[in-house]
Design a protein around this motif. Structure first.
Motif, PDB file in Angstrom:
ATOM      1  N   SER A 162       0.820  -1.208   0.000  1.00  0.00           N
ATOM      2  CA  SER A 162       0.000   0.000   0.000  1.00  0.00           C
ATOM      3  C   SER A 162       0.857   1.262   0.000  1.00  0.00           C
ATOM      4  O   SER A 162       0.529   2.230  -0.693  1.00  0.00           O
ATOM      5  N   TYR A 165       2.208   1.448  -3.543  1.00  0.00           N
ATOM      6  CA  TYR A 165       1.187   1.636  -4.584  1.00  0.00           C
ATOM      7  C   TYR A 165      -0.132   2.089  -3.954  1.00  0.00           C
ATOM      8  O   TYR A 165      -1.129   1.342  -3.980  1.00  0.00           O
ATOM      9  N   PRO A 166      -0.190   3.294  -3.400  1.00  0.00           N
ATOM     10  CA  PRO A 166      -1.412   3.737  -2.714  1.00  0.00           C
ATOM     11  C   PRO A 166      -2.640   3.805  -3.627  1.00  0.00           C
ATOM     12  O   PRO A 166      -3.769   3.703  -3.150  1.00  0.00           O
ATOM     13  N   ASP A 167      -2.420   3.920  -4.916  1.00  0.00           N
ATOM     14  CA  ASP A 167      -3.544   3.945  -5.857  1.00  0.00           C
ATOM     15  C   ASP A 167      -4.228   2.578  -5.978  1.00  0.00           C
ATOM     16  O   ASP A 167      -5.290   2.464  -6.588  1.00  0.00           O
ATOM     17  N   GLN A 168      -3.645   1.555  -5.380  1.00  0.00           N
ATOM     18  CA  GLN A 168      -4.212   0.210  -5.439  1.00  0.00           C
ATOM     19  C   GLN A 168      -5.014  -0.157  -4.184  1.00  0.00           C
ATOM     20  O   GLN A 168      -5.572  -1.250  -4.093  1.00  0.00           O
ATOM     21  N   ASP A 169      -5.088   0.751  -3.225  1.00  0.00           N
ATOM     22  CA  ASP A 169      -5.788   0.466  -1.966  1.00  0.00           C
ATOM     23  C   ASP A 169      -7.236   0.043  -2.189  1.00  0.00           C
ATOM     24  O   ASP A 169      -7.744  -0.844  -1.501  1.00  0.00           O
ATOM     25  N   HIS A 170      -7.899   0.663  -3.148  1.00  0.00           N
ATOM     26  CA  HIS A 170      -9.307   0.300  -3.391  1.00  0.00           C
ATOM     27  C   HIS A 170      -9.431  -1.157  -3.841  1.00  0.00           C
ATOM     28  O   HIS A 170     -10.431  -1.807  -3.553  1.00  0.00           O
ATOM     29  N   TYR A 171      -8.412  -1.696  -4.513  1.00  0.00           N
ATOM     30  CA  TYR A 171      -8.450  -3.106  -4.902  1.00  0.00           C
ATOM     31  C   TYR A 171      -8.282  -4.025  -3.686  1.00  0.00           C
ATOM     32  O   TYR A 171      -8.876  -5.099  -3.627  1.00  0.00           O
TER      33      TYR A 171
END
Length: 187
Positions: A162, A165-171
């Motif tokens: 996370s 790649y904080p943009d992947q948190d929603h996944y």
């Protein structure tokens, strides 16, 4: 931050599933057949989740150390020897798929988080006269005394991912939700 986000975004799912499982396991009239039925549900759920997670190549090494299906099958075989019943109920296959590594991490978060309550379940079930630790508590006692250590190692993986790649948190959240929904359908 990601762990708090996942926890808050899945609290309702977690509470519902935990309540259903607790009602069965902590019932004063838990029978070997009832326990076999519960283990069958867990086995089916985990087999589907592990199959889905293993489709993501980067998850194979993580899952290899954390697979629980073999423990569930061991417990089921023991309980089957008590009940004399080979199978309980068939389950309809679900089309469960991990979209990507982050989604698979979210799914595994649910599976790994379930080990934390195992110590309370083991303590309670050892009071039941037909239950043995080695016979039918392998799943709930997964990792044994290393439970906390294994959880910390896993959460470190999630946090590091996370942070990178904080943009992947929603996944990750989506994966945890899909795992809870999948399990809830069975329970």
């Amino acid at each position: 931050m990601i762990l708090s986000l996942v926890k808050s975004q899945t609290k309702g799912f977690h509470d519902s599933l935990e309540g259903k499982v607790r009602n069965i396991l902590f019932s004063t009239d838990l029978t070997p057949l009832g326990y076999q039925h519960l283990l069958s549900k867990f086995c089916h759920a985990y087999a589907e989740l592990e199959r889905s997670i293993s489709q993501i190549p980067e998850m194979k090494a993580i899952l290899k150390r954390r697979s629980k299906v073999h423990l569930l099958r061991k417990d089921l075989n023991y309980v089957k020897s008590i009940t004399g019943i080979n199978s309980v109920n068939g389950f309809e296959p679900h089309s469960l798929a991990a979209d990507n590594y982050a989604h698979a991490l979210g799914m595994l978060y649910v599976m790994e988080g379930a080990t934390l309550g195992g110590k309370f379940i083991v303590k309670h079930l050892l009071e039941v006269n037909w239950v043995t630790l080695e016979g039918c508590l392998n799943f709930f006692n997964s990792y044994g005394s290393r439970r906390g250590e294994m959880w910390k190692q896993f959460t470190k993986i999630v946090e590091n991912y996370s942070n990178q790649y904080p943009d992947q948190d929603h996944y990750i959240v989506k994966g945890a939700r899909s795992a809870f929904v999948h399990m809830d359908k069975l329970f």
